[in-house]
Design a protein around this motif. Structure first.
Motif, PDB file in Angstrom:
ATOM      1  N   ASP A   1       0.832  -1.204   0.000  1.00  0.00           N
ATOM      2  CA  ASP A   1       0.000   0.000   0.000  1.00  0.00           C
ATOM      3  C   ASP A   1       0.868   1.256   0.000  1.00  0.00           C
ATOM      4  O   ASP A   1       0.491   2.291   0.543  1.00  0.00           O
ATOM      5  CB  ASP A   1      -0.923  -0.019   1.236  1.00  0.00           C
ATOM      6  N   ALA A   2       2.061   1.175  -0.598  1.00  0.00           N
ATOM      7  CA  ALA A   2       3.003   2.305  -0.580  1.00  0.00           C
ATOM      8  C   ALA A   2       2.365   3.549  -1.190  1.00  0.00           C
ATOM      9  O   ALA A   2       1.606   3.467  -2.146  1.00  0.00           O
ATOM     10  CB  ALA A   2       4.253   1.941  -1.370  1.00  0.00           C
ATOM     11  N   GLN A   3       2.687   4.690  -0.627  1.00  0.00           N
ATOM     12  CA  GLN A   3       2.243   5.965  -1.191  1.00  0.00           C
ATOM     13  C   GLN A   3       3.198   6.327  -2.318  1.00  0.00           C
ATOM     14  O   GLN A   3       4.414   6.258  -2.157  1.00  0.00           O
ATOM     15  CB  GLN A   3       2.371   7.055  -0.130  1.00  0.00           C
ATOM     16  N   GLY A   4       2.633   6.737  -3.445  1.00  0.00           N
ATOM     17  CA  GLY A   4       3.481   7.191  -4.546  1.00  0.00           C
ATOM     18  C   GLY A   4       3.498   8.704  -4.554  1.00  0.00           C
ATOM     19  O   GLY A   4       2.473   9.352  -4.306  1.00  0.00           O
ATOM     20  N   GLN A   5       4.667   9.255  -4.794  1.00  0.00           N
ATOM     21  CA  GLN A   5       4.740  10.708  -4.929  1.00  0.00           C
ATOM     22  C   GLN A   5       5.046  11.040  -6.383  1.00  0.00           C
ATOM     23  O   GLN A   5       6.026  10.543  -6.949  1.00  0.00           O
ATOM     24  CB  GLN A   5       5.827  11.291  -4.041  1.00  0.00           C
ATOM     25  N   ALA A   6       4.157  11.839  -6.986  1.00  0.00           N
ATOM     26  CA  ALA A   6       4.407  12.254  -8.370  1.00  0.00           C
ATOM     27  C   ALA A   6       5.011  13.647  -8.341  1.00  0.00           C
ATOM     28  O   ALA A   6       4.619  14.483  -7.519  1.00  0.00           O
ATOM     29  CB  ALA A   6       3.114  12.261  -9.163  1.00  0.00           C
ATOM     30  N   GLN A   7       5.955  13.879  -9.215  1.00  0.00           N
ATOM     31  CA  GLN A   7       6.571  15.197  -9.305  1.00  0.00           C
ATOM     32  C   GLN A   7       6.534  15.640 -10.763  1.00  0.00           C
ATOM     33  O   GLN A   7       6.955  14.894 -11.650  1.00  0.00           O
ATOM     34  CB  GLN A   7       8.013  15.097  -8.827  1.00  0.00           C
ATOM     35  N   VAL A   8       5.963  16.817 -10.982  1.00  0.00           N
ATOM     36  CA  VAL A   8       5.923  17.363 -12.338  1.00  0.00           C
ATOM     37  C   VAL A   8       6.744  18.645 -12.311  1.00  0.00           C
ATOM     38  O   VAL A   8       6.624  19.438 -11.371  1.00  0.00           O
ATOM     39  CB  VAL A   8       4.471  17.687 -12.764  1.00  0.00           C
ATOM     40  N   ILE A   9       7.603  18.842 -13.300  1.00  0.00           N
ATOM     41  CA  ILE A   9       8.330  20.111 -13.392  1.00  0.00           C
ATOM     42  C   ILE A   9       7.902  20.786 -14.689  1.00  0.00           C
ATOM     43  O   ILE A   9       7.914  20.161 -15.757  1.00  0.00           O
ATOM     44  CB  ILE A   9       9.858  19.898 -13.369  1.00  0.00           C
ATOM     45  N   ALA A  10       7.438  22.032 -14.563  1.00  0.00           N
ATOM     46  CA  ALA A  10       6.986  22.755 -15.765  1.00  0.00           C
ATOM     47  C   ALA A  10       7.566  24.157 -15.742  1.00  0.00           C
ATOM     48  O   ALA A  10       7.992  24.650 -14.691  1.00  0.00           O
ATOM     49  CB  ALA A  10       5.467  22.815 -15.781  1.00  0.00           C
ATOM     50  N   ARG A  11       7.574  24.791 -16.894  1.00  0.00           N
ATOM     51  CA  ARG A  11       8.062  26.185 -16.979  1.00  0.00           C
ATOM     52  C   ARG A  11       6.857  27.101 -16.939  1.00  0.00           C
ATOM     53  O   ARG A  11       5.935  26.958 -17.720  1.00  0.00           O
ATOM     54  CB  ARG A  11       8.750  26.434 -18.317  1.00  0.00           C
TER      55      ARG A  11
ATOM     56  N   SER B   1       3.925  18.790  -6.754  1.00  0.00           N
ATOM     57  CA  SER B   1       3.977  17.407  -6.265  1.00  0.00           C
ATOM     58  C   SER B   1       2.605  16.982  -5.761  1.00  0.00           C
ATOM     59  O   SER B   1       1.771  17.815  -5.390  1.00  0.00           O
ATOM     60  CB  SER B   1       5.029  17.266  -5.171  1.00  0.00           C
ATOM     61  N   GLY B   2       2.380  15.690  -5.782  1.00  0.00           N
ATOM     62  CA  GLY B   2       1.131  15.137  -5.279  1.00  0.00           C
ATOM     63  C   GLY B   2       1.402  13.754  -4.740  1.00  0.00           C
ATOM     64  O   GLY B   2       2.271  13.049  -5.254  1.00  0.00           O
ATOM     65  N   THR B   3       0.691  13.374  -3.688  1.00  0.00           N
ATOM     66  CA  THR B   3       0.937  12.065  -3.078  1.00  0.00           C
ATOM     67  C   THR B   3      -0.384  11.314  -2.953  1.00  0.00           C
ATOM     68  O   THR B   3      -1.403  11.897  -2.598  1.00  0.00           O
ATOM     69  CB  THR B   3       1.550  12.257  -1.667  1.00  0.00           C
ATOM     70  N   SER B   4      -0.348  10.041  -3.271  1.00  0.00           N
ATOM     71  CA  SER B   4      -1.534   9.200  -3.117  1.00  0.00           C
ATOM     72  C   SER B   4      -1.096   7.740  -3.245  1.00  0.00           C
ATOM     73  O   SER B   4      -0.030   7.460  -3.793  1.00  0.00           O
ATOM     74  CB  SER B   4      -2.550   9.541  -4.218  1.00  0.00           C
TER      75      SER B   4
ATOM     76  N   ALA C   1      -0.258  16.617  -8.720  1.00  0.00           N
ATOM     77  CA  ALA C   1       0.997  17.328  -9.021  1.00  0.00           C
ATOM     78  C   ALA C   1       0.783  18.319 -10.161  1.00  0.00           C
ATOM     79  O   ALA C   1       1.260  19.450 -10.130  1.00  0.00           O
ATOM     80  CB  ALA C   1       2.090  16.326  -9.373  1.00  0.00           C
ATOM     81  N   TRP C   2       0.028  17.880 -11.184  1.00  0.00           N
ATOM     82  CA  TRP C   2      -0.239  18.767 -12.333  1.00  0.00           C
ATOM     83  C   TRP C   2      -1.063  19.979 -11.878  1.00  0.00           C
ATOM     84  O   TRP C   2      -0.773  21.116 -12.224  1.00  0.00           O
ATOM     85  CB  TRP C   2      -0.975  17.956 -13.408  1.00  0.00           C
ATOM     86  N   LEU C   3      -2.121  19.694 -11.079  1.00  0.00           N
ATOM     87  CA  LEU C   3      -2.989  20.794 -10.626  1.00  0.00           C
ATOM     88  C   LEU C   3      -2.240  21.749  -9.699  1.00  0.00           C
ATOM     89  O   LEU C   3      -2.500  22.953  -9.683  1.00  0.00           O
ATOM     90  CB  LEU C   3      -4.214  20.223  -9.886  1.00  0.00           C
ATOM     91  N   ASP C   4      -1.297  21.201  -8.941  1.00  0.00           N
ATOM     92  CA  ASP C   4      -0.481  22.016  -8.048  1.00  0.00           C
ATOM     93  C   ASP C   4       0.197  23.143  -8.845  1.00  0.00           C
ATOM     94  O   ASP C   4       0.171  24.319  -8.463  1.00  0.00           O
ATOM     95  CB  ASP C   4       0.553  21.062  -7.413  1.00  0.00           C
TER      96      ASP C   4
END
Ligand code: ACO
Ligand code: KIV
Length: 520
Positions: free
Chosen positions: A465-475, A484-487, A497-500
């Motif tokens: 049940d590991a939590q995944g952290q997504a990281q998006v880098i945009a200009r 970043s987003g975690t779920s 992460a995208w909405l962030d």
């Protein structure tokens, strides 16, 4: 520095020695794709494979020889007639073909591996080079385990190889045993004792068993080597080979010291390293020189303060010169006020001294709990978490379906978002993959097009049940922004992460509201 004598040829063997290592096998199509990338990088020679080893490798070499231009295409053969003929046949169609024949020369290998005497090894080497030279004009000879070979026998076999037609003499440290001063002395000795030494290019091929492959290759150059065999990301047998990116940048950064240069386009180093990682699935360690994620990242306050005054304080090369977009200031437990103020300013917040001090205390407290403090965390510190949470889009529903092959399932995403004003909006999109479809659906729903530079998912806890952290880098407006987003669901984490970033982009474009909130 542009003295042609000091031009070092880069011979890449990622597709042969690199591919030989556990976890790095590639399909013929992958090898072809990577060979094109190596030619674009500007390698002088690329070793495409060992045609006698399998039909698949022979086919991969054939395709590379036919298609890839700009680099010499090399194939490896034992001193066996069949191996050499297989090389010549696979190289048909190459603009610049080279056959590379090798045989072990050290007493240990002669006795225990080959069961051959010195004289028999010498004879086989002459046979191999002679046969290869009848088939192509460019022949390389390698004395396997050269660094554990009697130097006078090494000089004798190298002299014989030149007389038989070898144009390159490769001196491999097959087991990564040598040291810089030893290998430098050996190259000096060989250049002085090999007959007609000036007729061949001397080459180094160093393995990394003691972590010395790059240092040993540089020392070999000091001893007169004018070709270095290396691999991208240092992949290769056991602990790997000399890492191409490290060697090339050492020669460039210390050009006055070495007085040598290559024709590598260094801006392609990071893209080529990433392509290889993607193809093989072998990740590059974060702290790897030049191409690792931390190679131009600074977290500690004293370094960040220095970097903000003059990047030369803590960087000896420019990230742009090796293919990164810029240096990275990572906000964490070791960061100081100067970096915090700078990051907040990039996010659109100009804080008074007292307000900065308050925010800094809160930042340090948060950094104690989190490994890395992201832009969204900083915004929440300045604006208050409620203000951030309620000002922007929030994900209320998400559905993604995906598939592969010729079936009828196209990667499709549908999303429902809740806006800051309480209204909901739903959208759907297809894409090249589930994440692509998801980002396209979010862009449609929000009306925001993000210029995404990179995307990655990592696990932040362990177990099923590991939590995944997504990281998006945009200009955003020329500034690199990390979301970043975690779920436990990595697609949901990716959407957060995208909405962030999208929410921050919207807020950054409403400066009056931001200033008010920051002052409050
Ligand atoms: C240091 C290096 O990186 S060397 C390159 C290493 N790369 C590889 O080995 C990958 C490709 N290799 C292969 O696919 C297989 O090993 C093959 C097809 C080449 C040979 O397979 P096999 O015929 O089954 O032989 P096997 O691998 O068991 O043993 C190697 C044979 O080559 C001989 N040999 C090894 N090096 C050489 C050489 N340079 N010249 C002549 N013979 C050699 C060995 O003595 C042994 O001979 P033997 O079968 O008569 O005992
Ligand atoms: C075949 C030779 C060049 C080799 O890979 C080695 O000795 O490590």
């Amino acid at each position: 520095m542009n003295d042609p004598a000091a031009r070092v040829r880069i011979f890449d063997t990622s597709l042969r020695d690199g591919e030989q290592s556990p976890g790095c096998s590639m399909t013929a199509a992958q090898k072809l794709r990577f060979a094109h990338a190596l030619a674009e990088l500007g390698v002088d020679a690329l070793e495409a494979g060992f045609p006698a080893s399998s039909d698949a490798d022979r086919d991969a070499v054939r395709a590379i020889a036919r298609e890839v231009r700009g680099s010499t295409v090399v194939t490896l053969a034992r001193c066996h007639e069949g191996d050499i003929d297989a090389c010549a046949s696979a190289l048909e169609g190459a603009a610049h073909p080279r056959i590379h024949v090798f045989i072990s020369t050290s007493p240990l290998h002669r006795e225990h591996k080959l069961g051959l005497s010195r004289e028999q090894v010498l004879e086989r080497a002459i046979m191999g080079v002679t046969r290869a030279r009848r088939l192509v004009d460019d022949v390389e000879f390698s004395a396997e385990d050269a660094l554990r070979t009697e130097p006078e026998f090494l000089a004798e076999i190298c002299s014989a190889a030149i007389a038989a037609g070898a144009t390159t003499l490769n001196i491999p440290d097959t087991v990564g045993y040598t040291t810089p001063s030893e290998i430098r002395a050996l190259f000096e000795y060989l250049r002085a004792h090999v007959r007609d030494a000036e007729k061949a290019v001397f080459s180094a091929h160093c393995h990394n068993d003691l972590g010395l492959a790059v240092a040993n290759s540089l020392a070999a150059i000091e001893g007169g080597a004018r070709q270095v065999e290396c691999t991208i990301n240092g992949i290769g047998e056991r602990a790997g080979n000399c890492a191409l990116e490290e060697l090339v940048m050492a020669l460039r950064v210390r050009s006055h010291y070495y007085g040598a240069h290559t024709r590598i386009d260094s801006r392609r180093l990071v893209p080529t390293s990433r392509l290889l990682s993607r193809i093989t699935g072998m990740a590059v360690q974060r702290n790897k020189a030049v191409v690792g994620q931390n190679a131009f990242a600074h977290e500690s306050g004293i370094h960040q303060h220095g970097m903000l005054k003059h990047r030369g304080t803590y960087e000896i090369m420019r990230p742009e010169d090796v293919g990164w977009s810029q240096s990275q200031m990572v906000m964490g437990r070791h960061s100081g006020r100067a970096a915090l103020a700078d990051r907040l300013q990039a996010l659109g917040f100009q804080l008074e001294e007292a307000s900065l001090n308050r925010t800094f205390a809160a930042f340090k407290a948060l950094a104690e709990k989190k490994r890395e403090v992201f832009d969204a965390d900083l915004e929440a510190l300045v604006l208050g978490s409620d203000a951030v949470a309620h000002r922007g889009w929030r994900l209320s529903r998400l559905h993604v379906s995906t598939g592969a092959g010729d079936g009828d399932t196209l990667p499709t995403a549908s999303v429902q978002l809740l806006g800051a004003d309480g209204a909901t909006v739903s959208e759907a999109a297809v894409g090249d993959g589930p994440v692509h479809a998801l980002f396209a659906a979010l862009a449609r729903a929000t009306g925001i097009a993000l210029d995404v530079d990179s995307y990655q998912v990592s696990s932040v806890t362990t177990g099923d049940d590991a939590q995944g952290q997504a990281q998006v880098i945009a200009r955003v407006d020329g500034v690199e922004v990390t979301g970043s987003g975690t779920s436990t669901d990595i697609l949901e984490a990716s959407a957060h992460a995208w909405l962030d970033i999208a929410n921050r982009q919207s807020r950054a474009r409403a400066p009056a509201v931001r200033r008010q909130a920051a002052i409050a």
